[in-house]
Design a protein around this motif. Structure first.
Motif, PDB file in Angstrom:
ATOM      1  N   ASP A 169       0.367  12.633  -1.020  1.00 59.27           N
ATOM      2  CA  ASP A 169       1.205  13.093   0.078  1.00 59.27           C
ATOM      3  C   ASP A 169       0.942  12.140   1.393  1.00 59.27           C
ATOM      4  O   ASP A 169      -0.048  12.166   1.844  1.00 59.27           O
ATOM      5  N   LEU A 170       2.086  11.441   1.857  1.00 64.83           N
ATOM      6  CA  LEU A 170       2.165  10.585   2.748  1.00 64.83           C
ATOM      7  C   LEU A 170       2.516  11.418   4.103  1.00 64.83           C
ATOM      8  O   LEU A 170       3.376  11.864   4.191  1.00 64.83           O
ATOM      9  N   ALA A 171       1.765  11.044   5.010  1.00 63.26           N
ATOM     10  CA  ALA A 171       2.022  11.487   6.338  1.00 63.26           C
ATOM     11  C   ALA A 171       3.294  10.882   7.039  1.00 63.26           C
ATOM     12  O   ALA A 171       3.372   9.580   6.648  1.00 63.26           O
ATOM     13  N   SER A 172       4.020  11.368   7.696  1.00 54.67           N
ATOM     14  CA  SER A 172       5.460  10.866   8.266  1.00 54.67           C
ATOM     15  C   SER A 172       4.988   9.639   9.042  1.00 54.67           C
ATOM     16  O   SER A 172       5.673   8.548   9.186  1.00 54.67           O
ATOM     17  N   GLU A 173       3.699   9.702   9.768  1.00 55.98           N
ATOM     18  CA  GLU A 173       3.397   8.478  10.665  1.00 55.98           C
ATOM     19  C   GLU A 173       3.130   7.313  10.043  1.00 55.98           C
ATOM     20  O   GLU A 173       3.505   6.124  10.367  1.00 55.98           O
ATOM     21  N   TYR A 174       2.716   6.944   8.440  1.00 52.33           N
ATOM     22  CA  TYR A 174       2.589   5.871   7.724  1.00 52.33           C
ATOM     23  C   TYR A 174       4.198   5.267   7.537  1.00 52.33           C
ATOM     24  O   TYR A 174       4.338   4.140   7.682  1.00 52.33           O
ATOM     25  N   LEU A 175       4.968   6.315   7.413  1.00 53.39           N
ATOM     26  CA  LEU A 175       6.561   5.789   7.173  1.00 53.39           C
ATOM     27  C   LEU A 175       7.162   5.613   8.512  1.00 53.39           C
ATOM     28  O   LEU A 175       8.172   4.253   8.331  1.00 53.39           O
ATOM     29  N   VAL A 176       6.744   5.972   9.634  1.00 53.74           N
ATOM     30  CA  VAL A 176       7.226   5.467  10.936  1.00 53.74           C
ATOM     31  C   VAL A 176       6.746   4.100  11.209  1.00 53.74           C
ATOM     32  O   VAL A 176       7.544   3.218  11.460  1.00 53.74           O
ATOM     33  N   MET A 177       5.469   3.709  10.810  1.00 58.30           N
ATOM     34  CA  MET A 177       4.809   2.351  11.158  1.00 58.30           C
ATOM     35  C   MET A 177       5.635   1.524   9.983  1.00 58.30           C
ATOM     36  O   MET A 177       5.890   0.234  10.604  1.00 58.30           O
ATOM     37  N   ALA A 178       5.906   1.853   8.844  1.00 58.74           N
ATOM     38  CA  ALA A 178       6.519   0.965   7.959  1.00 58.74           C
ATOM     39  C   ALA A 178       8.035   0.513   8.594  1.00 58.74           C
ATOM     40  O   ALA A 178       8.409  -0.621   8.353  1.00 58.74           O
ATOM     41  N   ALA A 179       8.716   1.531   8.949  1.00 54.41           N
ATOM     42  CA  ALA A 179      10.021   1.254   9.594  1.00 54.41           C
ATOM     43  C   ALA A 179       9.846   0.406  10.797  1.00 54.41           C
ATOM     44  O   ALA A 179      10.428  -0.430  11.054  1.00 54.41           O
ATOM     45  N   THR A 180       8.936   0.705  11.556  1.00 57.62           N
ATOM     46  CA  THR A 180       8.492  -0.268  12.847  1.00 57.62           C
ATOM     47  C   THR A 180       8.254  -1.785  12.476  1.00 57.62           C
ATOM     48  O   THR A 180       8.728  -2.663  12.995  1.00 57.62           O
ATOM     49  N   LEU A 181       7.498  -2.020  11.392  1.00 64.67           N
ATOM     50  CA  LEU A 181       7.113  -3.326  10.982  1.00 64.67           C
ATOM     51  C   LEU A 181       8.269  -4.158  10.266  1.00 64.67           C
ATOM     52  O   LEU A 181       8.573  -5.009  10.695  1.00 64.67           O
ATOM     53  N   LEU A 182       9.163  -3.280   9.445  1.00 62.20           N
ATOM     54  CA  LEU A 182      10.264  -3.945   9.049  1.00 62.20           C
ATOM     55  C   LEU A 182      11.292  -4.204  10.096  1.00 62.20           C
ATOM     56  O   LEU A 182      11.797  -5.429  10.067  1.00 62.20           O
ATOM     57  N   ALA A 183      11.550  -3.483  11.101  1.00 62.66           N
ATOM     58  CA  ALA A 183      12.630  -3.713  12.279  1.00 62.66           C
ATOM     59  C   ALA A 183      11.843  -4.898  12.857  1.00 62.66           C
ATOM     60  O   ALA A 183      12.672  -5.950  13.301  1.00 62.66           O
ATOM     61  N   MET A 184      10.532  -5.199  13.073  1.00 65.60           N
ATOM     62  CA  MET A 184       9.764  -6.019  13.912  1.00 65.60           C
ATOM     63  C   MET A 184      10.185  -7.647  13.040  1.00 65.60           C
ATOM     64  O   MET A 184      10.418  -8.549  13.682  1.00 65.60           O
ATOM     65  N   LYS A 185      10.025  -7.313  11.689  1.00 65.21           N
ATOM     66  CA  LYS A 185       9.921  -8.436  10.859  1.00 65.21           C
ATOM     67  C   LYS A 185      11.531  -8.968  10.819  1.00 65.21           C
ATOM     68  O   LYS A 185      11.739 -10.199  10.928  1.00 65.21           O
ATOM     69  N   SER A 186      12.539  -8.123  10.749  1.00 66.62           N
ATOM     70  CA  SER A 186      13.782  -8.604  10.796  1.00 66.62           C
ATOM     71  C   SER A 186      14.058  -9.017  12.184  1.00 66.62           C
ATOM     72  O   SER A 186      14.895 -10.169  12.194  1.00 66.62           O
ATOM     73  N   GLN A 187      13.460  -8.677  13.112  1.00 65.28           N
ATOM     74  CA  GLN A 187      14.045  -9.116  14.741  1.00 65.28           C
ATOM     75  C   GLN A 187      13.260 -10.362  14.614  1.00 65.28           C
ATOM     76  O   GLN A 187      13.869 -11.403  15.301  1.00 65.28           O
ATOM     77  N   MET A 188      12.384 -10.898  14.149  1.00 64.93           N
ATOM     78  CA  MET A 188      11.484 -12.148  14.192  1.00 64.93           C
ATOM     79  C   MET A 188      12.107 -13.168  13.349  1.00 64.93           C
ATOM     80  O   MET A 188      12.205 -14.188  13.572  1.00 64.93           O
ATOM     81  N   LEU A 189      12.935 -12.576  12.159  1.00 64.33           N
ATOM     82  CA  LEU A 189      13.510 -13.673  11.456  1.00 64.33           C
ATOM     83  C   LEU A 189      14.808 -14.122  11.668  1.00 64.33           C
ATOM     84  O   LEU A 189      15.355 -15.107  11.420  1.00 64.33           O
ATOM     85  N   LEU A 190      15.600 -13.005  12.526  1.00 60.87           N
ATOM     86  CA  LEU A 190      16.916 -13.439  12.979  1.00 60.87           C
ATOM     87  C   LEU A 190      16.910 -14.208  14.036  1.00 60.87           C
ATOM     88  O   LEU A 190      16.066 -14.004  15.029  1.00 60.87           O
ATOM     89  N   TYR A 210       0.734  -1.176   0.090  1.00 60.57           N
ATOM     90  CA  TYR A 210       0.007   0.108   0.052  1.00 60.57           C
ATOM     91  C   TYR A 210       0.933   1.015  -0.202  1.00 60.57           C
ATOM     92  O   TYR A 210       0.743   2.249  -0.543  1.00 60.57           O
ATOM     93  N   ILE A 211       1.969   1.365   0.710  1.00 61.85           N
ATOM     94  CA  ILE A 211       2.682   2.380   0.863  1.00 61.85           C
ATOM     95  C   ILE A 211       3.440   2.633  -0.552  1.00 61.85           C
ATOM     96  O   ILE A 211       3.466   3.826  -0.872  1.00 61.85           O
ATOM     97  N   HIS A 212       3.920   1.611  -1.085  1.00 62.74           N
ATOM     98  CA  HIS A 212       4.576   1.878  -2.459  1.00 62.74           C
ATOM     99  C   HIS A 212       3.573   2.387  -3.363  1.00 62.74           C
ATOM    100  O   HIS A 212       3.972   3.130  -4.235  1.00 62.74           O
ATOM    101  N   THR A 213       2.452   1.643  -3.398  1.00 60.96           N
ATOM    102  CA  THR A 213       1.190   2.384  -4.429  1.00 60.96           C
ATOM    103  C   THR A 213       1.198   3.643  -4.263  1.00 60.96           C
ATOM    104  O   THR A 213       1.110   4.584  -5.211  1.00 60.96           O
ATOM    105  N   MET A 214       0.857   3.884  -2.938  1.00 59.56           N
ATOM    106  CA  MET A 214       0.707   5.601  -2.929  1.00 59.56           C
ATOM    107  C   MET A 214       1.795   6.282  -3.148  1.00 59.56           C
ATOM    108  O   MET A 214       1.496   7.558  -3.625  1.00 59.56           O
ATOM    109  N   GLN A 215       3.220   5.958  -2.916  1.00 56.53           N
ATOM    110  CA  GLN A 215       4.151   6.725  -3.274  1.00 56.53           C
ATOM    111  C   GLN A 215       4.106   6.644  -4.892  1.00 56.53           C
ATOM    112  O   GLN A 215       4.452   7.964  -5.326  1.00 56.53           O
ATOM    113  N   GLU A 216       3.814   5.867  -5.454  1.00 53.04           N
ATOM    114  CA  GLU A 216       3.904   5.725  -7.043  1.00 53.04           C
ATOM    115  C   GLU A 216       2.924   6.877  -7.549  1.00 53.04           C
ATOM    116  O   GLU A 216       2.994   7.511  -8.684  1.00 53.04           O
TER     117      GLU A 216
END
Length: 251
Positions: free
Chosen positions: A55-76, A45-51
């Motif tokens: 205009d993306l609010a910063s809170e969407y990008l903060v949540m994206a970073a949080t999810l990616l960090a969480m995903k990495s933490q659970m994979l390692l 969804y984020i990539h589609t909105m950017q394409e």
């Protein structure tokens, strides 16, 4: 299309609202969130909105970073897990905080909807002599089954953009292709008006150039905001059908 088009749509209520939408759409257990799946869907969804240069609010990008960090933490692999298990102390589940926030958000959202219904009910109470209420039922807002949300439209746009990339010719002439949004809105209304039974969403994107796709999507949002059109999706993942408001299935 160099400048991002800023559009305010009621469907956008923040990243938690988008996550809750994904959880409901894919029937995910909110108490056992598959981080990898929810992160991939959120990022789509984020990539589609950017394409689309929305205009993306910063809170969407903060949540994206949080999810990616969480995903990495659970994979390692956690090297201290065995020691913690022997000591009887396991590391906290990184999903726990997100789960609490989503549950709390859902609770307040449901409460807000209930308060809104109470407000609508209160607005229908009048301290005045009885009136002739014949035909009142026709003026009441009807339930609109299958009305698509903004998130459903973004999902459909993501599919269109992927299809446009695969169908892109190897050789192409570069040209300036700017279309006024007002003109595109009139073209969309004209196309929908001559097609009985609604117009499939993808048929409104005759040209697969990026400027045409972006302008068409923005024009659709503007027409929805002005209640000139409505998008209907009878079931999840079905094709979106665009109607003029007076021709909608519930009219």
């Amino acid at each position: 299309m160099k400048k991002s088009y800023q559009v305010k749509v009621e469907g956008f209520e923040g990243p938690l609202d988008l996550l809750l939408h994904l959880i409901n759409r894919y029937e995910i257990d909110i108490y056992n969130i598959p981080v990898s799946q929810i992160t991939d869907q959120y990022m789509n969804y984020i990539h589609t909105m950017q394409e689309l240069e929305l205009d993306l609010a910063s809170e969407y990008l903060v949540m994206a970073a949080t999810l990616l960090a969480m995903k990495s933490q659970m994979l390692l692999p956690n090297q201290n897990m065995e020691d913690e298990f022997e000591d009887g102390e396991l590391e906290d589940d990184p999903r726990e905080d997100l789960m609490r926030r989503l549950i709390e958000y859902r609770k307040y959202k449901q409460a807000a909807e209930e308060l809104k219904e109470k407000e609508l009910d209160a607005n229908r109470i009048y301290t005045r002599p009885p009136l002739n209420m014949e035909g009142w039922e026709e003026e009441m807002p009807e339930v609109r089954p299958g009305e698509a949300s903004v998130y459903d439209m973004i999902q459909a746009m993501g599919n269109l953009l992927k299809r446009a990339k695969t169908e892109k010719p190897q050789e192409a002439k570069v040209r300036r292709d700017e279309i006024p949004i007002q003109m595109r809105m009139e073209e969309i209304l004209g196309k929908i008006d001559v097609q009985a039974g609604g117009t499939p969403f993808h048929q409104l994107f005759e040209k697969r150039t990026r400027p045409h796709i972006v302008v068409t999507f923005i024009a659709l949002l503007e027409l929805m905001k002005s209640n000139d059109i409505v998008c209907v999706q009878q079931q999840h993942f079905d094709e979106l059908i665009v109607y003029k408001m007076e021709d909608a299935p519930w009219s």
